[in-house]
Design a protein around this motif. Structure first.
Motif, PDB file in Angstrom:
ATOM      1  N   ALA A  90       0.951  -1.217   0.053  1.00 27.45           N
ATOM      2  CA  ALA A  90       0.048   0.053  -0.011  1.00 27.45           C
ATOM      3  C   ALA A  90       0.735   1.301   0.023  1.00 27.45           C
ATOM      4  CB  ALA A  90      -1.013   0.027   1.105  1.00 27.45           C
ATOM      5  N   CYS A  91       1.959   1.144   0.828  1.00 23.36           N
ATOM      6  CA  CYS A  91       2.940   2.277   0.538  1.00 23.36           C
ATOM      7  C   CYS A  91       3.637   2.284  -0.729  1.00 23.36           C
ATOM      8  CB  CYS A  91       3.795   2.386   1.921  1.00 23.36           C
ATOM      9  SG  CYS A  91       3.073   2.623   3.404  1.00 23.36           S
ATOM     10  N   ALA A  93       2.312   1.843  -3.297  1.00 16.98           N
ATOM     11  CA  ALA A  93       1.388   2.442  -4.483  1.00 16.98           C
ATOM     12  C   ALA A  93       1.494   3.920  -4.516  1.00 16.98           C
ATOM     13  CB  ALA A  93      -0.071   1.845  -4.030  1.00 16.98           C
ATOM     14  N   VAL A  94       2.172   4.358  -3.316  1.00 12.39           N
ATOM     15  CA  VAL A  94       2.228   5.906  -3.223  1.00 12.39           C
ATOM     16  C   VAL A  94       3.714   6.396  -3.019  1.00 12.39           C
ATOM     17  CG1 VAL A  94      -0.052   6.497  -2.542  1.00 12.39           C
ATOM     18  CG2 VAL A  94       1.500   5.613  -0.951  1.00 12.39           C
ATOM     19  N   LEU A 128       2.492  -0.809   8.838  1.00 12.87           N
ATOM     20  CA  LEU A 128       2.335  -0.074   9.951  1.00 12.87           C
ATOM     21  C   LEU A 128       0.800   0.005  10.312  1.00 12.87           C
ATOM     22  CD1 LEU A 128       5.050   2.669   9.799  1.00 12.87           C
ATOM     23  CD2 LEU A 128       5.186   0.740  11.374  1.00 12.87           C
ATOM     24  N   GLY A 129       0.027  -0.492   9.389  1.00 19.93           N
ATOM     25  CA  GLY A 129      -1.652  -0.358   9.515  1.00 19.93           C
ATOM     26  C   GLY A 129      -1.983   1.134   9.145  1.00 19.93           C
ATOM     27  N   LEU A 130      -1.211   1.698   8.372  1.00 14.62           N
ATOM     28  CA  LEU A 130      -1.241   3.273   7.980  1.00 14.62           C
ATOM     29  C   LEU A 130      -1.268   3.118   6.553  1.00 14.62           C
ATOM     30  CD1 LEU A 130       1.199   4.917  10.318  1.00 14.62           C
ATOM     31  CD2 LEU A 130      -1.134   4.762  10.687  1.00 14.62           C
ATOM     32  N   CYS A 131      -2.064   2.076   5.942  1.00 12.42           N
ATOM     33  CA  CYS A 131      -2.176   2.137   4.459  1.00 12.42           C
ATOM     34  C   CYS A 131      -3.131   3.019   3.716  1.00 12.42           C
ATOM     35  CB  CYS A 131      -2.605   0.477   4.363  1.00 12.42           C
ATOM     36  SG  CYS A 131      -2.257  -0.631   5.472  1.00 12.42           S
ATOM     37  N   ALA A 132      -3.907   3.813   4.344  1.00 12.30           N
ATOM     38  CA  ALA A 132      -4.680   4.583   3.619  1.00 12.30           C
ATOM     39  C   ALA A 132      -4.077   6.046   3.852  1.00 12.30           C
ATOM     40  CB  ALA A 132      -5.978   4.641   4.399  1.00 12.30           C
ATOM     41  N   CYS A 133      -2.952   6.493   4.638  1.00 18.61           N
ATOM     42  CA  CYS A 133      -2.172   7.611   4.594  1.00 18.61           C
ATOM     43  C   CYS A 133      -0.704   7.393   4.360  1.00 18.61           C
ATOM     44  CB  CYS A 133      -2.498   8.197   5.904  1.00 18.61           C
ATOM     45  SG  CYS A 133      -2.256   7.469   7.442  1.00 18.61           S
ATOM     46  N   VAL A 144       4.127   8.655  11.415  1.00 15.52           N
ATOM     47  CA  VAL A 144       4.100   9.696  10.650  1.00 15.52           C
ATOM     48  C   VAL A 144       3.571   9.122   9.169  1.00 15.52           C
ATOM     49  CG1 VAL A 144       5.226  11.598   9.602  1.00 15.52           C
ATOM     50  CG2 VAL A 144       6.112  10.900  11.817  1.00 15.52           C
ATOM     51  N   GLY A 145       2.423   9.820   8.718  1.00 10.87           N
ATOM     52  CA  GLY A 145       1.976   9.472   7.509  1.00 10.87           C
ATOM     53  C   GLY A 145       2.096  10.198   6.448  1.00 10.87           C
ATOM     54  N   ARG A 146       1.905  10.017   5.127  1.00  6.05           N
ATOM     55  CA  ARG A 146       2.030  10.939   3.880  1.00  6.05           C
ATOM     56  C   ARG A 146       3.386  11.501   4.032  1.00  6.05           C
ATOM     57  NH1 ARG A 146      -3.165  13.675   4.445  1.00  6.05           N
ATOM     58  NH2 ARG A 146      -4.889  12.018   4.066  1.00  6.05           N
TER      59      ARG A 146
ATOM     60  N   TYR B 224       2.508  -2.241  16.276  1.00  7.90           N
ATOM     61  CA  TYR B 224       1.247  -1.291  16.797  1.00  7.90           C
ATOM     62  C   TYR B 224       1.434  -0.706  18.153  1.00  7.90           C
ATOM     63  CZ  TYR B 224      -1.613  -2.969  12.598  1.00  7.90           C
ATOM     64  OH  TYR B 224      -2.226  -3.292  11.271  1.00  7.90           O
ATOM     65  N   VAL B 415      -5.920  -2.692  -1.841  1.00  8.91           N
ATOM     66  CA  VAL B 415      -4.798  -1.676  -2.338  1.00  8.91           C
ATOM     67  C   VAL B 415      -4.846  -1.399  -3.760  1.00  8.91           C
ATOM     68  CG1 VAL B 415      -2.319  -1.061  -2.387  1.00  8.91           C
ATOM     69  CG2 VAL B 415      -3.569  -2.751  -0.366  1.00  8.91           C
TER      70      VAL B 415
END
Lengths: 161, 512
Positions: A90-91, A93-94, A128-133, A144-146, B224, B415
């Protein structure tokens, strides 16, 4: 060796013994003990191996097998801070692959490397479970995201890397 | 604005990663400067991650949203809030919220996660109270009737698993919660543990009553730290309030929970590896049989369930099995907690009945890519899930429906990649990841993954003959591996090769 972690010679055997003893009553105590040792000393001190193996009635070979199996446990202290950069899909992808490459390049490090001044160790992490940011990183316990190049530079500067 | 102003700012780690704590500090500073009394309450996230940090203000008892907030946007919140440039209106009326069926996540983002009174005010503990009036067999029958299937990825019927443990001889049994949510693109477990931890505590207690277990473990991944803190605190509070301990809610039934922390091994999300890890061993996979339900943790009958499965148990007991089973499609009953991630305009958690199409999720809910470029591929089900091309977007979200097109729902992580994604690189990464994380017990996974990386590198170098070799290797890994790590790594690899052959061919042409 970093200032925050005492050199192996200074790690008191009685402190190790106390940590081991505090966990002996629970079921499956080995991982909690290893986490506690690492929390106290920044790594799992090799000087703890003999007493730990004896306390749990396992061989030192078995103990080595467990410690070396898990990515989290260190045989030597890391830098003063640990920066974990997410490498998962997911990371990616960005743009995390380019972010990681640039960061490692800037610091002149490979994965798991520590800066010469001992300030920072850079490690890969798989989610890290921060896949939407994403791209996401964790420095110490702080997430820290984005993270873009500017954000990363600020984090590196903050860490003194 | 006068009197007491109540603002909600999430303490979820995604919100924190986007600056929620800075927003809280800015609110406190602005309030102090203006001499306004402000109560800042910390909730979980509503799941609209693109709007985080999402600040909510109570106006006439209705929570109005403002986001995504930065510290610079805070001062104007104290002026005419309704005209704030980031004002979104009542949060419950937002399209994303209205279109959901929130059963498992009903409280997440609404309550203060660690306030047991808040939890109870929103239906918490009703399921457990009902379970205390039932026999273990009746509790298990209720779960079976609900049609709940394991939400960790395998989709195994939860009731069947519980029945096996219930029927197993012996008095020492365990409930183990698999909170080793290592799949990329998934964060539902983290969200519920940070946003509504008592639902997991309650679900595990009900599981204990159902199968006759008095002890539970949550195996929570070390990546986590926020969830670990919240869950430890929730268990401490639950013990102090008599929800856990020798007498669950004053009954003659005992149940307690230990929070255990993993150590960075992805394979420990596989249930038998997880059990070995809990026992203090290397997290290597165990051969089955024996099933963990019969000989699990320390050789005892053990229920191993995912966080979402267990956190869904309270609402099933509260509202009855039929209420839950009424949602869904075919043999996929109830709701699926979609986690929309990667390169998307709107990422986050969306709970809905099974049956929604993949295309609706990607184009409608997610709003396409964040980059604005066309969607190339969507990986569903984590790093072991297939890459789906647009041609498969009419597939309905359901276990059997995805299986039929060579994919898997898994933990329902979705994803999205835009057209800049290099599918050969993604296939290589899948093999590389498998090599890094393989427990080493079985040969197809341990050696196959390494050979897989080498073979894909040969393809990248223009060696056409390596393509059938890769296909053959994937078949061996799929059929010969002991667990899903080696067995499912071929899904992303083969789907990339099958649906995006040009990414494997282009290299070939370049080499010539």
């Amino acid at each position: 060796m970093t200032p925050s972690s005492p050199p192996a010679s200074e790690i008191a055997a009685d402190e190790i013994a106390a940590i081991i003893k505090a966990h002996l009553d629970i079921d499956g105590p080995l991982l909690p003990i290893l986490h506690a040792l690492q929390a106290a000393f920044g790594h799992v001190p090799p000087s703890a191996h003999a007493s730990l193996a004896q306390a749990l009635n396992i061989t030192r070979a078995e103990l080595h097998g467990v410690i070396s199996f898990y990515h989290d446990f260190r045989a030597a202290p890391a830098g003063r801070q640990v920066l974990k950069i997410c490498r998962a899909e997911a990371c990616q992808a960005v743009g995390s692959t380019a972010l990681a490459a640039r960061t490692l390049g800037r610091l002149g490090l490979d994965w798991h490397g520590t800066t010469a001044n001992g300030a920072l160790t850079v490690e890969p992490v798989y989610c890290l479970g921060l896949c939407a940011c994403g791209p996401a990183v964790m420095i110490g316990d702080r997430v820290v995201g984005r993270v873009d190049d500017a954000r990363m530079d600020a984090l590196l500067a903050e860490a003194g890397a | 604005m006068s009197g007491c102003m109540t603002l909600w700012v999430p303490m979820d780690s995604a919100a924190k990663a986007l600056g929620a704590d800075d927003v809280v500090a800015a609110i406190a500073a602005e309030a102090a400067q203006r001499g306004v009394a402000v109560t800042i309450r910390r909730n979980g996230t509503r799941g609209m991650i693109w709007l985080e940090p999402l600040v909510e203000m109570e106006i006439d008892g209705i929570r109005h949203g403002f986001g995504p907030m930065t510290p610079a946007d805070v001062p104007t919140l104290f002026d005419d809030a309704a005209r704030h440039p980031l004002a979104l209106g009542p949060v419950d009326d937002l399209d994303w919220m209205r279109r959901q069926t929130r059963l498992t996540f009903a409280r997440c983002g609404v309550i203060e996660p660690l306030l047991l009174a808040d939890y109870q005010a929103h239906g918490g503990l009703l399921g457990l109270k009902r379970a205390l009036e039932m026999t273990g067999a009746e509790v298990v029958a209720e779960i079976t009737a609900s049609g709940l299937r394991g939400r960790g990825g395998a989709g195994f019927p939860t009731g069947v698993k519980w029945q096996t443990v219930h029927d197993a001889p012996g008095t020492c049994k365990y409930i183990v919660c698999n909170a080793d949510e290592g799949d990329s693109g998934t964060f539902a477990d983290r969200m519920i543990m940070e946003g509504d931890p008592f639902s997991l505590v309650e679900g595990m207690a009900i599981a204990g009553l159902g199968v006759g277990a008095a002890k539970g473990f949550v195996y929570l991944r070390s990546e986590y730290p926020d969830a670990i803190r919240v869950m430890r605190e929730a268990v401490r509070i639950a013990r102090a309030e008599g929800l856990l301990g020798d007498s669950v809610l004053g009954s003659d039934r005992a149940f307690d929970i230990d929070i255990r922390v993993g150590a960075g091994a992805y394979v420990c999300g596989e249930e038998t590896s997880l059990l070995n890890s809990l026992e203090g061993k290397r997290g290597v996979v165990r051969a089955k049989p024996p099933l963990p339900a019969l000989a699990g943790l320390f050789g005892r009958p053990t229920v191993v369930n995912n966080v979402i499965s267990l956190a869904t148990v309270p609402v099933i007991l509260e509202r009855g099995a039929q209420h839950y089973a009424d949602f869904g499609l075919g043999r996929s009953r109830g709701t699926v907690t979609l986690q929309i991630a990667g390169n998307v305009k709107r990422g986050g958690l969306f709970e809905t009945a099974f049956g929604i199409s993949l295309g609706a999720v990607v184009d409608d809910l997610a709003g396409g890519t964040a980059s604005g470029r066309p969607v190339k591929a969507v990986q569903v089900g984590g790093p072991l899930g297939a890459y789906m091309p647009r041609e498969k977007f009419d597939t309905a979200l359901g276990y059997e429906e995805f299986d039929a097109v060579g994919g898997l729902v898994g933990h329902a992580g979705i994803v999205v990649f835009d057209d800049s994604a290099d599918m050969l690189a993604m296939a290589r990464f899948a093999m590389e990841f498998c090599a890094v994380e393989s427990c080493g017990k079985c040969t197809p996974c341990r050696i196959g993954a390494v050979r897989g990386v080498e073979t894909i590198d040969r393809i990248a170098g223009g060696d056409d003959a390596a393509i059938p070799l890769l296909t053959d290797l994937c078949e061996t890994m799929k059929d010969g591996s002991l667990c899903a790590l080696g067995g499912f790594t071929p899904y992303p690899v083969m789907s990339a090769l099958t649906h995006f052959p040009e990414d494997f061919q282009r290299r070939h042409e370049a080499a010539e």
